[in-house]
Write a protein that holds these residues in place. Sequence first.
Motif, mmCIF file in Angstrom:
data_model
loop_
_atom_site.group_PDB
_atom_site.id
_atom_site.type_symbol
_atom_site.label_atom_id
_atom_site.label_comp_id
_atom_site.label_asym_id
_atom_site.label_seq_id
_atom_site.Cartn_x
_atom_site.Cartn_y
_atom_site.Cartn_z
ATOM 1 N N GLU A 1 0.841 -1.116 -0.106
ATOM 2 C CA GLU A 1 0.058 -0.078 -0.170
ATOM 3 C C GLU A 1 0.861 1.184 -0.025
ATOM 4 O O GLU A 1 1.830 1.114 0.708
ATOM 5 N N ILE A 2 0.287 2.187 -0.718
ATOM 6 C CA ILE A 2 1.120 3.675 -0.877
ATOM 7 C C ILE A 2 0.089 4.680 -0.867
ATOM 8 O O ILE A 2 -1.082 4.652 -1.690
ATOM 9 N N PRO A 3 0.139 5.536 0.109
ATOM 10 C CA PRO A 3 -0.876 6.365 0.143
ATOM 11 C C PRO A 3 -1.029 7.314 -0.910
ATOM 12 O O PRO A 3 0.013 7.849 -1.361
ATOM 13 N N GLY A 4 -2.141 7.392 -1.600
ATOM 14 C CA GLY A 4 -2.587 8.147 -2.937
ATOM 15 C C GLY A 4 -1.886 7.618 -4.050
ATOM 16 O O GLY A 4 -1.899 8.265 -5.246
ATOM 17 N N ALA A 5 -1.397 6.283 -4.091
ATOM 18 C CA ALA A 5 -0.909 5.784 -5.532
ATOM 19 C C ALA A 5 -1.437 4.329 -5.390
ATOM 20 O O ALA A 5 -1.925 3.737 -4.354
ATOM 21 N N ARG A 6 -1.348 3.674 -6.488
ATOM 22 C CA ARG A 6 -1.764 2.348 -6.482
ATOM 23 C C ARG A 6 -0.734 1.422 -6.124
ATOM 24 O O ARG A 6 0.480 1.279 -6.494
ATOM 25 N N GLY A 7 -1.276 0.553 -5.360
ATOM 26 C CA GLY A 7 0.042 -0.662 -4.913
ATOM 27 C C GLY A 7 -0.665 -1.923 -5.626
ATOM 28 O O GLY A 7 -1.254 -1.737 -6.537
ATOM 29 N N PHE A 8 -0.468 -3.035 -4.828
ATOM 30 C CA PHE A 8 -0.898 -4.411 -5.446
ATOM 31 C C PHE A 8 -0.890 -5.409 -4.260
ATOM 32 O O PHE A 8 -0.213 -5.278 -3.315
ATOM 33 N N THR A 9 -1.747 -6.349 -4.525
ATOM 34 C CA THR A 9 -1.906 -7.471 -3.621
ATOM 35 C C THR A 9 -1.518 -8.721 -4.372
ATOM 36 O O THR A 9 -1.882 -8.913 -5.679
ATOM 37 N N VAL A 10 -0.600 -9.373 -3.915
ATOM 38 C CA VAL A 10 0.300 -10.719 -4.807
ATOM 39 C C VAL A 10 0.279 -11.895 -3.826
ATOM 40 O O VAL A 10 0.200 -11.947 -2.513
ATOM 41 N N THR A 11 -0.029 -12.944 -4.525
ATOM 42 C CA THR A 11 0.207 -14.053 -3.840
ATOM 43 C C THR A 11 1.170 -15.140 -4.952
ATOM 44 O O THR A 11 1.212 -14.970 -5.920
#
Length: 191
Positions: free
Chosen positions: A52-62
């Motif tokens: 997670e990055i405030p104000g930006a796109r992060g991702f969830t990964v497995t």
Amino acid sequence: MAKGSIKMCMQCATCSLVSTCLFRALKYLSQADSRVRAEAKNWPKGKSLKLEIPGARGFTVTGTDQGFQKLPQDAEGDVTIRFKSPADAFRVFTGQISVAQAYAQHKFVLKGNMGIAMPFVRCVDLAEAYLFPAILAKRILKRLPKKEVSSARVYGAVLFGGKLKCPHITNSSSPQKSSPAWRPLSTSPTN
């Protein structure tokens, strides 16, 4: 618009772009690099990590037997790495500081099992070795790992959405055509 807010918008946009590139590189490397492939394959089944990055796109990964897979944006992670600010993420994503330095300086919060986060961080370090020029990578990594595939292939995978075919993986269900390493431009004689 204030100068500080423009700077923050640029940092958020850069972080969004780099997080997309990072995931695409990890996805490709989980097929092309044996070390990243092993980390993805040994990932605890059913567990995920959210960046997670405030104000930006992060991702969830497995991690899976087929490599790293992206989960839906709103998926919760069993482990969450949350940067405290866009500026902190920007410094890591642009190679100004390493992930280890960011952790030591409390630039992000790790919530959940560190045993899931560490394989991910090792893979990020490998991805950085491929994505950053050697002079920059030497500053942020303890040692430069040996590359198992060219950086150009990783850049291609990043540009084409991680869909570039890995040279090490073949589809056993389809016959492989042999083609010459080079072909002449024209078979007709020139005058």
